[in-house]
Design a protein around this motif. Structure first.
Motif, PDB file in Angstrom:
ATOM      1  N   GLU A   1       0.824  -1.212   0.000  1.00  0.00           N
ATOM      2  CA  GLU A   1       0.000   0.000   0.000  1.00  0.00           C
ATOM      3  C   GLU A   1       0.858   1.263   0.000  1.00  0.00           C
ATOM      4  OE1 GLU A   1      -3.198   0.019  -0.734  1.00  0.00           O
ATOM      5  OE2 GLU A   1      -2.944  -2.150  -0.871  1.00  0.00           O
ATOM      6  N   PHE A   2       1.939   1.252   0.765  1.00  0.00           N
ATOM      7  CA  PHE A   2       2.824   2.416   0.808  1.00  0.00           C
ATOM      8  C   PHE A   2       3.454   2.665  -0.563  1.00  0.00           C
ATOM      9  CE2 PHE A   2       6.823   4.595   1.357  1.00  0.00           C
ATOM     10  CZ  PHE A   2       6.473   5.644   2.193  1.00  0.00           C
ATOM     11  N   VAL A   3       3.951   1.614  -1.187  1.00  0.00           N
ATOM     12  CA  VAL A   3       4.577   1.755  -2.510  1.00  0.00           C
ATOM     13  C   VAL A   3       3.550   2.248  -3.522  1.00  0.00           C
ATOM     14  CG1 VAL A   3       5.634   0.478  -4.421  1.00  0.00           C
ATOM     15  CG2 VAL A   3       6.430   0.101  -2.072  1.00  0.00           C
ATOM     16  N   GLY A   4       2.356   1.664  -3.507  1.00  0.00           N
ATOM     17  CA  GLY A   4       1.316   2.085  -4.440  1.00  0.00           C
ATOM     18  C   GLY A   4       0.960   3.548  -4.284  1.00  0.00           C
TER      19      GLY A   4
ATOM     20  N   GLN B   1       1.598   6.572  -6.973  1.00  0.00           N
ATOM     21  CA  GLN B   1       0.474   7.392  -7.439  1.00  0.00           C
ATOM     22  C   GLN B   1       0.757   8.878  -7.276  1.00  0.00           C
ATOM     23  OE1 GLN B   1      -3.547   6.138  -6.277  1.00  0.00           O
ATOM     24  NE2 GLN B   1      -2.645   4.152  -5.745  1.00  0.00           N
ATOM     25  N   GLU B   2       1.434   9.240  -6.203  1.00  0.00           N
ATOM     26  CA  GLU B   2       1.722  10.649  -5.937  1.00  0.00           C
ATOM     27  C   GLU B   2       2.691  11.266  -6.939  1.00  0.00           C
ATOM     28  OE1 GLU B   2       2.992  10.665  -1.859  1.00  0.00           O
ATOM     29  OE2 GLU B   2       0.969  10.253  -1.124  1.00  0.00           O
TER      30      GLU B   2
ATOM     31  N   HIS C   1       3.297  10.648 -22.148  1.00  0.00           N
ATOM     32  CA  HIS C   1       2.410   9.642 -21.554  1.00  0.00           C
ATOM     33  C   HIS C   1       3.053   9.152 -20.257  1.00  0.00           C
ATOM     34  CE1 HIS C   1      -0.621   6.430 -21.648  1.00  0.00           C
ATOM     35  NE2 HIS C   1       0.332   5.640 -21.170  1.00  0.00           N
ATOM     36  N   TYR C   2       2.244   8.996 -19.204  1.00  0.00           N
ATOM     37  CA  TYR C   2       2.770   8.545 -17.915  1.00  0.00           C
ATOM     38  C   TYR C   2       1.617   7.885 -17.164  1.00  0.00           C
ATOM     39  CZ  TYR C   2       6.208   8.804 -14.101  1.00  0.00           C
ATOM     40  OH  TYR C   2       7.130   8.513 -13.125  1.00  0.00           O
ATOM     41  N   THR C   3       1.627   6.574 -17.077  1.00  0.00           N
ATOM     42  CA  THR C   3       0.527   5.845 -16.470  1.00  0.00           C
ATOM     43  C   THR C   3       1.053   4.797 -15.495  1.00  0.00           C
ATOM     44  OG1 THR C   3      -0.815   6.095 -18.455  1.00  0.00           O
ATOM     45  CG2 THR C   3      -1.456   4.342 -16.957  1.00  0.00           C
ATOM     46  N   LEU C   4       0.400   4.695 -14.354  1.00  0.00           N
ATOM     47  CA  LEU C   4       0.713   3.676 -13.361  1.00  0.00           C
ATOM     48  C   LEU C   4      -0.344   2.578 -13.447  1.00  0.00           C
ATOM     49  CD1 LEU C   4       2.249   2.604 -10.865  1.00  0.00           C
ATOM     50  CD2 LEU C   4       0.700   4.003  -9.475  1.00  0.00           C
TER      51      LEU C   4
ATOM     52  N   PHE D   1       3.741  -3.318  -9.658  1.00  0.00           N
ATOM     53  CA  PHE D   1       3.257  -2.104 -10.301  1.00  0.00           C
ATOM     54  C   PHE D   1       4.068  -1.901 -11.583  1.00  0.00           C
ATOM     55  CE2 PHE D   1       2.576  -1.728  -5.795  1.00  0.00           C
ATOM     56  CZ  PHE D   1       1.289  -1.221  -5.709  1.00  0.00           C
ATOM     57  N   VAL D   2       3.412  -1.379 -12.614  1.00  0.00           N
ATOM     58  CA  VAL D   2       4.091  -1.121 -13.882  1.00  0.00           C
ATOM     59  C   VAL D   2       3.826   0.320 -14.286  1.00  0.00           C
ATOM     60  CG1 VAL D   2       4.333  -1.790 -16.301  1.00  0.00           C
ATOM     61  CG2 VAL D   2       3.853  -3.538 -14.561  1.00  0.00           C
ATOM     62  N   MET D   3       4.910   1.062 -14.495  1.00  0.00           N
ATOM     63  CA  MET D   3       4.838   2.443 -14.947  1.00  0.00           C
ATOM     64  C   MET D   3       5.114   2.434 -16.454  1.00  0.00           C
ATOM     65  SD  MET D   3       4.261   5.252 -13.194  1.00  0.00           S
ATOM     66  CE  MET D   3       5.022   5.412 -11.599  1.00  0.00           C
ATOM     67  N   VAL D   4       4.182   2.965 -17.225  1.00  0.00           N
ATOM     68  CA  VAL D   4       4.323   3.039 -18.680  1.00  0.00           C
ATOM     69  C   VAL D   4       4.474   4.510 -19.036  1.00  0.00           C
ATOM     70  CG1 VAL D   4       3.268   2.506 -20.904  1.00  0.00           C
ATOM     71  CG2 VAL D   4       2.887   0.983 -18.935  1.00  0.00           C
ATOM     72  N   GLU D   5       5.601   4.830 -19.658  1.00  0.00           N
ATOM     73  CA  GLU D   5       5.928   6.233 -19.918  1.00  0.00           C
ATOM     74  C   GLU D   5       6.326   6.439 -21.375  1.00  0.00           C
ATOM     75  OE1 GLU D   5       9.056   7.429 -17.206  1.00  0.00           O
ATOM     76  OE2 GLU D   5       8.389   5.926 -15.757  1.00  0.00           O
ATOM     77  N   GLN D   6       6.099   7.645 -21.854  1.00  0.00           N
ATOM     78  CA  GLN D   6       6.608   8.050 -23.160  1.00  0.00           C
ATOM     79  C   GLN D   6       7.143   9.462 -23.039  1.00  0.00           C
ATOM     80  OE1 GLN D   6       4.187   7.243 -26.596  1.00  0.00           O
ATOM     81  NE2 GLN D   6       5.085   8.940 -27.741  1.00  0.00           N
TER      82      GLN D   6
END
Length: 95
Positions: free
Chosen positions: A17-20, A24-25, A38-41, A51-56
């Protein structure tokens, strides 16, 4: 050429929960970074610890500037001892 990033972060079992929340922050300020396209968690449906961070990013310079921001550095320092493992892959955006 645009640069894609897929960062996979696995939280320690007692830190999910802490990592999530920490991840998110960092999303809103990162989306405002110059060159962020683009930046999505996301979270793995089969393993809640992943967790997967997808960025462009517009280019490597934009990514490097993002990595130097206070919000990114703070997030990285906060998560340092709370994740089990992390991998980051870079991709050329073709379309």
């Amino acid at each position: 050429m645009a640069l894609g990033i897929i960062a996979t972060i696995e939280a320690q079992a007692d830190q999910v929960e802490f990592v999530g929340q920490t991840l998110q922050e960092v999303v809103p300020p990162s989306r405002r970074d110059d060159g962020c396209e683009h930046y999505t968690l996301t979270r793995d449906r089969e393993n809640e610890r992943v967790f997967v961070m997808v960025e462009q990013w517009r280019d490597r310079a934009a990514l490097e500037a993002h990595l130097a921001t206070e919000h990114y550095r703070q997030m990285a320092a906060t998560l340092e001892n709370r994740i089990a493992q992390m991998s980051v892959r870079e991709y050329d955006i073709l379309t």
